[in-house]
Scaffold this motif. Structure first.
Motif, PDB file in Angstrom:
ATOM      1  N   CYS A  91      49.984  51.667  51.163  1.00 13.75           N
ATOM      2  CA  CYS A  91      49.307  51.543  49.871  1.00 13.75           C
ATOM      3  C   CYS A  91      50.361  51.461  48.777  1.00 13.75           C
ATOM      4  N   TRP A  92      50.064  50.702  47.733  1.00 14.45           N
ATOM      5  CA  TRP A  92      50.966  50.561  46.597  1.00 14.45           C
ATOM      6  C   TRP A  92      50.149  50.140  45.382  1.00 14.45           C
ATOM      7  N   TYR A  93      50.797  50.146  44.225  1.00 19.95           N
ATOM      8  CA  TYR A  93      50.090  49.712  43.019  1.00 19.95           C
ATOM      9  C   TYR A  93      51.030  48.930  42.120  1.00 19.95           C
ATOM     10  N   SER A  94      50.445  48.173  41.226  1.00 17.62           N
ATOM     11  CA  SER A  94      51.173  47.498  40.156  1.00 17.62           C
ATOM     12  C   SER A  94      50.360  47.668  38.879  1.00 17.62           C
ATOM     13  N   ASN A  95      51.035  47.565  37.734  1.00 17.23           N
ATOM     14  CA  ASN A  95      50.304  47.702  36.472  1.00 17.23           C
ATOM     15  C   ASN A  95      50.837  46.717  35.438  1.00 17.23           C
ATOM     16  N   ASP A  96      49.932  46.365  34.539  1.00 18.81           N
ATOM     17  CA  ASP A  96      50.243  45.515  33.382  1.00 18.81           C
ATOM     18  C   ASP A  96      50.819  44.154  33.783  1.00 18.81           C
ATOM     19  N   CYS A 107      48.334  56.845  51.508  1.00 17.29           N
ATOM     20  CA  CYS A 107      47.134  56.216  50.944  1.00 17.29           C
ATOM     21  C   CYS A 107      46.145  57.229  50.378  1.00 17.29           C
ATOM     22  N   GLY A 108      46.561  58.467  50.247  1.00 18.13           N
ATOM     23  CA  GLY A 108      45.739  59.469  49.585  1.00 18.13           C
ATOM     24  C   GLY A 108      46.390  59.969  48.314  1.00 18.13           C
ATOM     25  N   THR A 109      47.513  59.355  47.916  1.00 17.41           N
ATOM     26  CA  THR A 109      48.248  59.789  46.728  1.00 17.41           C
ATOM     27  C   THR A 109      47.745  59.067  45.494  1.00 17.41           C
ATOM     28  N   ASN A 110      47.184  59.809  44.555  1.00 19.41           N
ATOM     29  CA  ASN A 110      46.744  59.204  43.299  1.00 19.41           C
ATOM     30  C   ASN A 110      47.937  58.885  42.406  1.00 19.41           C
ATOM     31  N   ILE A 111      47.693  58.091  41.375  1.00 22.38           N
ATOM     32  CA  ILE A 111      48.753  57.672  40.452  1.00 22.38           C
ATOM     33  C   ILE A 111      48.759  58.663  39.292  1.00 22.38           C
ATOM     34  N   THR A 112      49.739  59.566  39.297  1.00 22.09           N
ATOM     35  CA  THR A 112      49.713  60.707  38.365  1.00 22.09           C
ATOM     36  C   THR A 112      50.995  60.861  37.552  1.00 22.09           C
ATOM     37  N   THR A 113      51.956  59.973  37.691  1.00 22.48           N
ATOM     38  CA  THR A 113      53.260  60.182  37.059  1.00 22.48           C
ATOM     39  C   THR A 113      53.586  59.167  35.969  1.00 22.48           C
ATOM     40  N   VAL A 114      52.607  58.363  35.581  1.00 20.24           N
ATOM     41  CA  VAL A 114      52.858  57.330  34.570  1.00 20.24           C
ATOM     42  C   VAL A 114      52.515  57.873  33.178  1.00 20.24           C
ATOM     43  N   THR A 115      53.384  57.634  32.205  1.00 23.29           N
ATOM     44  CA  THR A 115      53.078  57.894  30.797  1.00 23.29           C
ATOM     45  C   THR A 115      52.714  56.561  30.157  1.00 23.29           C
ATOM     46  N   TRP A 116      51.462  56.446  29.746  1.00 25.22           N
ATOM     47  CA  TRP A 116      50.947  55.165  29.251  1.00 25.22           C
ATOM     48  C   TRP A 116      51.225  55.035  27.758  1.00 25.22           C
ATOM     49  N   SER A 117      51.638  53.853  27.360  1.00 28.65           N
ATOM     50  CA  SER A 117      51.854  53.569  25.942  1.00 28.65           C
ATOM     51  C   SER A 117      50.529  53.236  25.271  1.00 28.65           C
ATOM     52  N   GLU A 118      50.551  53.215  23.942  1.00 29.50           N
ATOM     53  CA  GLU A 118      49.372  52.828  23.172  1.00 29.50           C
ATOM     54  C   GLU A 118      49.005  51.381  23.481  1.00 29.50           C
ATOM     55  N   GLY A 119      47.706  51.115  23.700  1.00 31.60           N
ATOM     56  CA  GLY A 119      47.265  49.736  23.920  1.00 31.60           C
ATOM     57  C   GLY A 119      46.492  49.569  25.213  1.00 31.60           C
ATOM     58  N   SER A 137      42.082  46.416  44.302  1.00 34.15           N
ATOM     59  CA  SER A 137      41.065  46.689  43.291  1.00 34.15           C
ATOM     60  C   SER A 137      41.773  46.877  41.959  1.00 34.15           C
ATOM     61  N   ILE A 138      41.186  46.347  40.882  1.00 34.11           N
ATOM     62  CA  ILE A 138      41.832  46.385  39.571  1.00 34.11           C
ATOM     63  C   ILE A 138      40.900  47.001  38.542  1.00 34.11           C
ATOM     64  N   ILE A 139      41.474  47.746  37.584  1.00 34.94           N
ATOM     65  CA  ILE A 139      40.729  48.251  36.436  1.00 34.94           C
ATOM     66  C   ILE A 139      41.529  47.974  35.175  1.00 34.94           C
ATOM     67  N   PHE A 140      40.811  47.960  34.044  1.00 35.03           N
ATOM     68  CA  PHE A 140      41.426  47.822  32.731  1.00 35.03           C
ATOM     69  C   PHE A 140      41.022  49.038  31.892  1.00 35.03           C
ATOM     70  N   PHE A 141      41.944  49.552  31.085  1.00 34.35           N
ATOM     71  CA  PHE A 141      41.631  50.656  30.193  1.00 34.35           C
ATOM     72  C   PHE A 141      42.553  50.589  28.978  1.00 34.35           C
ATOM     73  N   THR A 142      42.180  51.317  27.936  1.00 26.85           N
ATOM     74  CA  THR A 142      42.938  51.321  26.688  1.00 26.85           C
ATOM     75  C   THR A 142      43.343  52.742  26.337  1.00 26.85           C
ATOM     76  N   ILE A 143      44.602  52.905  25.943  1.00 24.32           N
ATOM     77  CA  ILE A 143      45.085  54.182  25.430  1.00 24.32           C
ATOM     78  C   ILE A 143      45.074  54.117  23.899  1.00 24.32           C
ATOM     79  N   ASP A 144      44.361  55.054  23.295  1.00 24.56           N
ATOM     80  CA  ASP A 144      44.227  55.091  21.841  1.00 24.56           C
ATOM     81  C   ASP A 144      44.493  56.516  21.373  1.00 24.56           C
TER      82      ASP A 144
END
Length: 299
Positions: A91-96, A107-119, A137-144
């Protein structure tokens, strides 16, 4: 002739001429044991078997949180997911930008170490199994993390001659407004305001019984990320009571021979400013030195 059977005879093929390959063997998902039988024209026969695994099912991936297209003020937001497959491998992930893949410990490890920027951000979670089936599987979200911008339209820092006061603010936020409240003089009661329009966002409320004197209105507006702006307030004054005036002498509709008759009066008000008088034609107003000065200089 040669023929085959699957899983101890659950499925058996028709005999074909020796040397011809078998095609379209209908294997099942999971473990299969195929036994191959051949005989000759004298009736002698032999067999051999092999066990193999069929896996045509892609891993099932569900991103649980955050919800797709959601907004959050949490820059340390965790991405939690579930993955199921009989033969999970990696299992792996990519972002942005999706230019970098990050391997997950398992494959049971959640993504917990990312500091998300505004946007706006996106995260794609990938998985494959030992048969090479791959899914994502993909999701979109916004940091405000920014508070809404709030402008007080009414009341203003002035005196009102009515105790029916309209409270109106403009509240703007790029991710959307959740609501606005106000309170008077730091009181325990917050009053909900109504959204009057959407662009710009006006919030209104009316209080028809504001107390006489000085009041401080404080506004609280939060956006859909629950970022709160509570820094906007205004001081205003309500005086809707007319001054009380009583002419004490002379009595109304009386006659006198005194051409220098004084007119004495009393007046009271919390916020007295000026007093004046007019007589007879009422075409001329005469200012009084103060609101305690009787009329004593008329002949």
């Amino acid at each position: 002739n040669c023929w085959w059977s699957l899983d101890a005879g659950v499925t058996t093929s028709a005999p074909i001429t020796m040397g011809t390959n078998f095609t379209n063997v209908n294997s099942i998902e999971g473990s299969n044991t195929l036994t191959l039988y051949c005989n000759d024209t004298l009736g002698s026969s032999n067999s051999t078997n092999m066990t193999y695994w069929q896996d045509t099912i892609f891993p099932d991936i569900t991103i649980i949180t955050p919800a797709n297209n959601s907004v959050s003020s949490n820059t340390g937001l965790d991405v939690n997911y579930t993955i199921s497959d009989t033969n999970l491998a990696y299992c792996w992930y990519s972002n942005d930008t999706k230019q970098v893949n990050v391997s997950l410990a398992n494959c049971g490890t959640n993504i917990t170490t990312v500091t998300w920027s505004e946007g706006v951000h996106n995260v794609t979670v990938w998985a494959n199994d030992s048969a090479g089936n791959e899914n994502s599987s993909i999701i979109f979200f916004t940091i405000d993390t920014g508070n809404p911008a709030v402008t007080i339209n009414t009341p203003l820092n002035q005196t009102y001659t009515t105790n029916s006061i309209t409270f109106n603010v403009t509240a703007l936020d790029e991710t959307g407004m959740a609501g606005c409240l106000y309170s008077l003089d730091g009181g325990p009661t917050n009053v909900s305001m109504t959204n009057a329009s959407t662009s710009p966002t006006y919030w209104n409320a009316t209080d028809g019984s504001v107390a006489q004197g000085t009041s401080t209105a404080t506004f609280y507006c939060n956006d859909t990320s629950n970022n709160l702006n509570n820094s906007e307030s205004v001081v205003f004054f309500v005086d809707s009571i007319n001054p009380d005036i009583t002419i004490t002498t002379p009595a109304n509709n009386t006659n006198t021979t005194n051409t220098g008759l004084d007119v004495n009066y009393t007046t009271s008000d919390t916020n007295l400013a000026y007093c004046w008088y007019s007589n007879d034609t009422k075409q001329v107003n005469v200012s009084l030195a103060n609101c305690g000065t009787n009329i004593t200089t008329v002949t």
